[in-house]
Design a protein around this motif. Structure first.
Motif, PDB file in Angstrom:
ATOM      1  N   ALA A 410       0.835  -1.202   0.000  1.00  0.00           N
ATOM      2  CA  ALA A 410       0.000   0.000   0.000  1.00  0.00           C
ATOM      3  C   ALA A 410       0.868   1.250   0.000  1.00  0.00           C
ATOM      4  CB  ALA A 410      -0.901   0.000   1.217  1.00  0.00           C
ATOM      5  N   ALA A 411       0.478   2.201  -0.849  1.00  0.00           N
ATOM      6  CA  ALA A 411       1.116   3.513  -0.880  1.00  0.00           C
ATOM      7  C   ALA A 411       0.367   4.437   0.083  1.00  0.00           C
ATOM      8  CB  ALA A 411       1.085   4.074  -2.297  1.00  0.00           C
ATOM      9  N   PRO A 412       0.943   5.603   0.442  1.00  0.00           N
ATOM     10  CA  PRO A 412       0.246   6.528   1.349  1.00  0.00           C
ATOM     11  C   PRO A 412      -1.162   6.881   0.890  1.00  0.00           C
ATOM     12  CG  PRO A 412       2.532   7.190   1.103  1.00  0.00           C
ATOM     13  CD  PRO A 412       2.325   6.061   0.141  1.00  0.00           C
ATOM     14  N   LYS A 413      -1.332   7.034  -0.427  1.00  0.00           N
ATOM     15  CA  LYS A 413      -2.671   7.374  -0.918  1.00  0.00           C
ATOM     16  C   LYS A 413      -3.646   6.215  -0.718  1.00  0.00           C
ATOM     17  CE  LYS A 413      -1.778   5.969  -5.714  1.00  0.00           C
ATOM     18  NZ  LYS A 413      -1.816   6.419  -7.125  1.00  0.00           N
ATOM     19  N   ASP A 414      -3.127   4.959  -0.753  1.00  0.00           N
ATOM     20  CA  ASP A 414      -3.991   3.795  -0.527  1.00  0.00           C
ATOM     21  C   ASP A 414      -4.447   3.729   0.940  1.00  0.00           C
ATOM     22  OD1 ASP A 414      -3.758   2.839  -3.185  1.00  0.00           O
ATOM     23  OD2 ASP A 414      -1.794   1.989  -2.692  1.00  0.00           O
ATOM     24  N   ILE A 415      -3.501   4.069   1.835  1.00  0.00           N
ATOM     25  CA  ILE A 415      -3.850   4.060   3.256  1.00  0.00           C
ATOM     26  C   ILE A 415      -4.902   5.126   3.548  1.00  0.00           C
ATOM     27  CG2 ILE A 415      -2.953   4.447   5.593  1.00  0.00           C
ATOM     28  CD1 ILE A 415      -0.263   3.381   4.579  1.00  0.00           C
ATOM     29  N   ASP A 416      -4.719   6.309   2.965  1.00  0.00           N
ATOM     30  CA  ASP A 416      -5.691   7.386   3.160  1.00  0.00           C
ATOM     31  C   ASP A 416      -7.065   6.972   2.625  1.00  0.00           C
ATOM     32  OD1 ASP A 416      -6.329  10.263   3.787  1.00  0.00           O
ATOM     33  OD2 ASP A 416      -6.757  10.258   1.636  1.00  0.00           O
ATOM     34  N   LYS A 417      -7.054   6.310   1.476  1.00  0.00           N
ATOM     35  CA  LYS A 417      -8.309   5.856   0.863  1.00  0.00           C
ATOM     36  C   LYS A 417      -8.992   4.793   1.742  1.00  0.00           C
ATOM     37  CE  LYS A 417     -10.163   4.145  -3.533  1.00  0.00           C
ATOM     38  NZ  LYS A 417      -9.805   3.661  -4.880  1.00  0.00           N
ATOM     39  N   ALA A 418      -8.192   3.874   2.313  1.00  0.00           N
ATOM     40  CA  ALA A 418      -8.750   2.806   3.157  1.00  0.00           C
ATOM     41  C   ALA A 418      -9.393   3.374   4.415  1.00  0.00           C
ATOM     42  CB  ALA A 418      -7.655   1.809   3.527  1.00  0.00           C
ATOM     43  N   VAL A 419      -8.780   4.428   4.970  1.00  0.00           N
ATOM     44  CA  VAL A 419      -9.347   5.053   6.167  1.00  0.00           C
ATOM     45  C   VAL A 419     -10.666   5.724   5.843  1.00  0.00           C
ATOM     46  CG1 VAL A 419      -9.017   6.873   7.882  1.00  0.00           C
ATOM     47  CG2 VAL A 419      -7.124   5.340   7.324  1.00  0.00           C
ATOM     48  N   LYS A 420     -10.674   6.486   4.744  1.00  0.00           N
ATOM     49  CA  LYS A 420     -11.879   7.234   4.397  1.00  0.00           C
ATOM     50  C   LYS A 420     -13.011   6.336   3.923  1.00  0.00           C
ATOM     51  CE  LYS A 420      -9.552  11.575   3.241  1.00  0.00           C
ATOM     52  NZ  LYS A 420      -9.279  12.575   2.192  1.00  0.00           N
ATOM     53  N   GLN A 421     -12.657   5.195   3.312  1.00  0.00           N
ATOM     54  CA  GLN A 421     -13.683   4.302   2.752  1.00  0.00           C
ATOM     55  C   GLN A 421     -13.740   2.973   3.515  1.00  0.00           C
ATOM     56  OE1 GLN A 421     -13.284   3.933  -1.508  1.00  0.00           O
ATOM     57  NE2 GLN A 421     -12.973   6.133  -1.787  1.00  0.00           N
ATOM     58  N   GLU A 508     -13.687  11.000   9.686  1.00  0.00           N
ATOM     59  CA  GLU A 508     -14.187  11.153   8.315  1.00  0.00           C
ATOM     60  C   GLU A 508     -15.644  10.733   8.175  1.00  0.00           C
ATOM     61  OE1 GLU A 508     -12.574  12.524   5.955  1.00  0.00           O
ATOM     62  OE2 GLU A 508     -10.564  12.627   6.807  1.00  0.00           O
ATOM     63  N   ALA A 509     -16.510  11.357   8.973  1.00  0.00           N
ATOM     64  CA  ALA A 509     -17.958  11.058   8.945  1.00  0.00           C
ATOM     65  C   ALA A 509     -18.203   9.565   9.092  1.00  0.00           C
ATOM     66  CB  ALA A 509     -18.599  11.582   7.681  1.00  0.00           C
ATOM     67  N   ASP A 510     -17.562   8.998  10.119  1.00  0.00           N
ATOM     68  CA  ASP A 510     -17.715   7.571  10.413  1.00  0.00           C
ATOM     69  C   ASP A 510     -17.214   6.713   9.268  1.00  0.00           C
ATOM     70  OD1 ASP A 510     -18.209   5.502  12.064  1.00  0.00           O
ATOM     71  OD2 ASP A 510     -20.324   5.330  11.566  1.00  0.00           O
ATOM     72  N   ASN A 511     -16.099   7.145   8.640  1.00  0.00           N
ATOM     73  CA  ASN A 511     -15.432   6.384   7.585  1.00  0.00           C
ATOM     74  C   ASN A 511     -16.336   6.101   6.395  1.00  0.00           C
ATOM     75  OD1 ASN A 511     -14.265   4.573  10.376  1.00  0.00           O
ATOM     76  ND2 ASN A 511     -13.123   6.199   9.387  1.00  0.00           N
ATOM     77  N   GLU A 512     -17.216   7.053   6.089  1.00  0.00           N
ATOM     78  CA  GLU A 512     -18.084   6.955   4.912  1.00  0.00           C
ATOM     79  C   GLU A 512     -18.771   5.599   4.822  1.00  0.00           C
ATOM     80  OE1 GLU A 512     -16.107   8.034   1.330  1.00  0.00           O
ATOM     81  OE2 GLU A 512     -15.535  10.015   2.055  1.00  0.00           O
ATOM     82  N   ALA A 513     -19.547   5.274   5.851  1.00  0.00           N
ATOM     83  CA  ALA A 513     -20.302   4.014   5.846  1.00  0.00           C
ATOM     84  C   ALA A 513     -21.302   4.000   4.712  1.00  0.00           C
ATOM     85  CB  ALA A 513     -21.031   3.850   7.176  1.00  0.00           C
ATOM     86  N   ILE A 514     -21.362   2.887   3.965  1.00  0.00           N
ATOM     87  CA  ILE A 514     -22.277   2.802   2.832  1.00  0.00           C
ATOM     88  C   ILE A 514     -23.548   2.085   3.244  1.00  0.00           C
ATOM     89  CG2 ILE A 514     -20.430   2.849   1.123  1.00  0.00           C
ATOM     90  CD1 ILE A 514     -20.562  -0.129   0.890  1.00  0.00           C
ATOM     91  N   SER A 515     -24.636   2.340   2.534  1.00  0.00           N
ATOM     92  CA  SER A 515     -25.931   1.773   2.896  1.00  0.00           C
ATOM     93  C   SER A 515     -25.977   0.287   2.591  1.00  0.00           C
ATOM     94  CB  SER A 515     -27.043   2.479   2.106  1.00  0.00           C
ATOM     95  OG  SER A 515     -26.926   2.183   0.736  1.00  0.00           O
TER      96      SER A 515
END
Length: 534
Positions: A410-421, A508-515
């Motif tokens: 994982a690159a830094p951008k991948d880690i950031d993406k995993a946290v947010k999503q 990040e708004a509860d890690n962008e939980a999806i419906s």
């Protein structure tokens, strides 16, 4: 002859008849004997604990012509006129209906005139906290420097509402709630004198529900005597009159609620409703039972605090042994809040039924405490209704070697993406029991190349630590790279995050939980192959 209610007929006439307030009686008797009567008193305490009765006896005693050790003789003219309510030396004022400044101004003029007979004029102001602010101000000067022949006795159930300027000018006496055993013994003596047949168990029930108020106990007893006139009054008959339930039903309800048996719990509630029980009182009594279970779990003593028979105390300890303290505390808090809400509801039965469904189905209630949800899952696993969650990665059968796509770190951008999503990772574990735990986890970042799994409790931390492989497999499937995960307790995470960035993480708004709907489509697209829920 006109009938007189028991609480009026049996009102104490002397200090020796006052029960449960020995500390106050002794002080007042010593003041009378030593001729150290103060000019103002403040009697505080809950209803039915003897404030007004004590005030009347004290008012009678200070004018008694033949006082013996501070006790009124009950034979002189001053005592007889006080007992019959025709004394010109004792004035009772109800502050609830005479709370205006005009009423106090009239009182200020009256106190200047000396008594026609006897030593003192005594003013008993009941529910004094109901006086208006101008009325308190008008009373203040008179209370501070009254004529030598005047004594004020202020009585209140809410001393916090009495101005401190008034309190500081009075001798304050706090009346305690009367003990259940003391009430039961006193009632037994009264009933023997009245010729009423009543069992000891019935007396214990009455003394237990009156909340330390002797007047309430006598009122309940009066109702029982009227309803079962000429019959022996038993425990079941008392329960029928007050709309309460036998303690046996609370043992059964506790077992069914803690056993997550919704059907049985609802059946118990329905039976109590059909029998005409007061559901508000039922819930209140159930909270007391849960409290007793909790106390029985914390101590080996069988003190009077439990207020149960020896047989029921043994059963109480057996029940306590099978229930976690955290679960009991959760139920006590929940049912206490329910009881408070039921006071303002038009349909308490529906409220109680909905709450019962919630506490017996914690997995279906997103707001339910994690303790309940874990406990239910453990019971399901023990019964075989649900397979246990593997702590280690399951062994897979050997398969023909196939060329696997190369997965980069994982690159830094991948880690950031995993946290947010992180909500996408939650989507894979939609079925219980894994989903219940994952939904409690939040993803965060501190530094380095890790996604931190933020846990609210040590139990959740331990769960994540043993199953990091599942999160790693999910990370590969979702984001196409090798992600490292590390569990951390929330308080540690908050401290480290604030040290690094000067603020707490908002996640990040509860890690962008999806419906749930989007989750189904998302799972089909990625074809995730870790069947952790199985």
């Amino acid at each position: 002859m006109e009938y007189t209610a028991l609480y009026r007929k049996l009102r104490p006439k002397t200090f020796s008849e006052i029960i449960g307030q020995e500390h106050i009686v002794k002080t007042l008797l010593n003041q009378l004997v030593s001729n150290r009567v103060s000019h103002a008193y403040l009697f505080c305490g809950t209803r039915g604990t003897g404030k007004t009765s004590t005030a009347k006896i004290f008012a009678k005693a200070i004018n008694c012509e033949n006082s013996e050790g501070g006790e009124p003789c009950g034979r002189c003219e001053m005592c007889l006129s006080a007992d019959s309510g025709r004394s010109f030396n004792i004035f009772e004022i109800d502050a609830a209906s005479n709370n205006g400044v005009e009423n106090i101004r009239e009182l200020r003029e009256e106190v200047n005139y000396p008594p026609a007979a006897g030593k003192y004029k005594v003013y008993i102001i009941d529910e004094v906290h109901m006086l208006s602010v101008p009325a308190f101000n008008a009373l203040l000067k008179t209370l501070e420097e009254p004529p030598a022949h005047v004594v004020f006795i202020l009585a209140t159930t809410d001393p916090q509402k009495v101005p401190v300027t008034i309190v500081s000018r009075c001798q304050r006496f706090d009346f305690k709630r009367i003990g259940a055993e003391t009430i039961a013994e006193t009632l037994k003596k009264h009933m023997e004198n009245e010729g009423v047949a009543i069992t000891d168990e019935a007396l214990r029930v009455i003394s237990g529900v009156c909340d330390g108020a002797m007047r309430d106990a006598l009122s309940i007893l009066d109702r029982c005597i009227s309803y079962y006139y000429g019959e022996e009054i038993t425990k079941d008959k008392v329960l029928e009159v007050i709309g309460s339930a036998d303690k046996t039903v609370f043992f059964e309800l506790t077992d069914s609620v803690c056993g997550f048996d919704t059907a049985k719990s609802l059946k118990i509630i329905e039976k109590c409703f059909e029998e005409g029980r007061d559901l508000n009182r039922f819930v209140g009594d159930f909270v007391v039972h849960l409290r007793n279970v909790l106390l029985a779990k914390q101590t080996d003593e069988t003190g009077a605090a439990l207020d149960y028979s020896a047989e029921n105390i043994k059963r109480l300890k057996q029940q306590a042994a099978g229930i976690e303290s955290a679960r009991l505390i959760e139920l006590i808090s929940g049912f206490s809040e329910l009881l408070n809400n039921m006071k303002y509801s038009d349909n308490v039965k529906i409220m109680l039924e909905v709450f019962i469904v919630r506490v017996t189905n914690p997995a279906a209630d997103t707001g339910s405490c994690l303790v309940s949800r874990v406990e239910q899952l453990e019971k399901l696993v023990e019964s075989g209704a649900l397979a246990a969650i593997p702590a280690e990665k399951p062994m897979e059968a050997e398969k023909p070697k196939e060329e696997q796509p190369k997965i980069e770190k994982a690159a830094p951008k991948d880690i950031d993406k995993a946290v947010k999503q992180f909500g996408k990772i939650r989507a894979y574990f939609k079925k219980p029991p894994f989903s219940i735990f994952v939904n409690e986890v939040k993803a965060g970042y501190l530094n380095g190349d890790k996604v931190f799994l933020v846990c609210d409790s040590p139990a959740l931390y331990d769960f994540c630590l043993k199953r990091l492989w599942a999160f790693e497999e999910a990370g590969k499937a979702v984001f196409g790279c090798e992600l490292k995960f590390e569990p951390i307790l929330k308080e540690d995470y908050d401290t480290r995050h604030k040290t690094l960035y000067g603020r707490k993480d908002g996640f990040e708004a509860d890690n962008e939980a999806i419906s749930d709907d989007n989750a189904e489509d998302f799972i089909k697209k990625v074809n995730f192959n870790v069947e952790i829920e199985e």
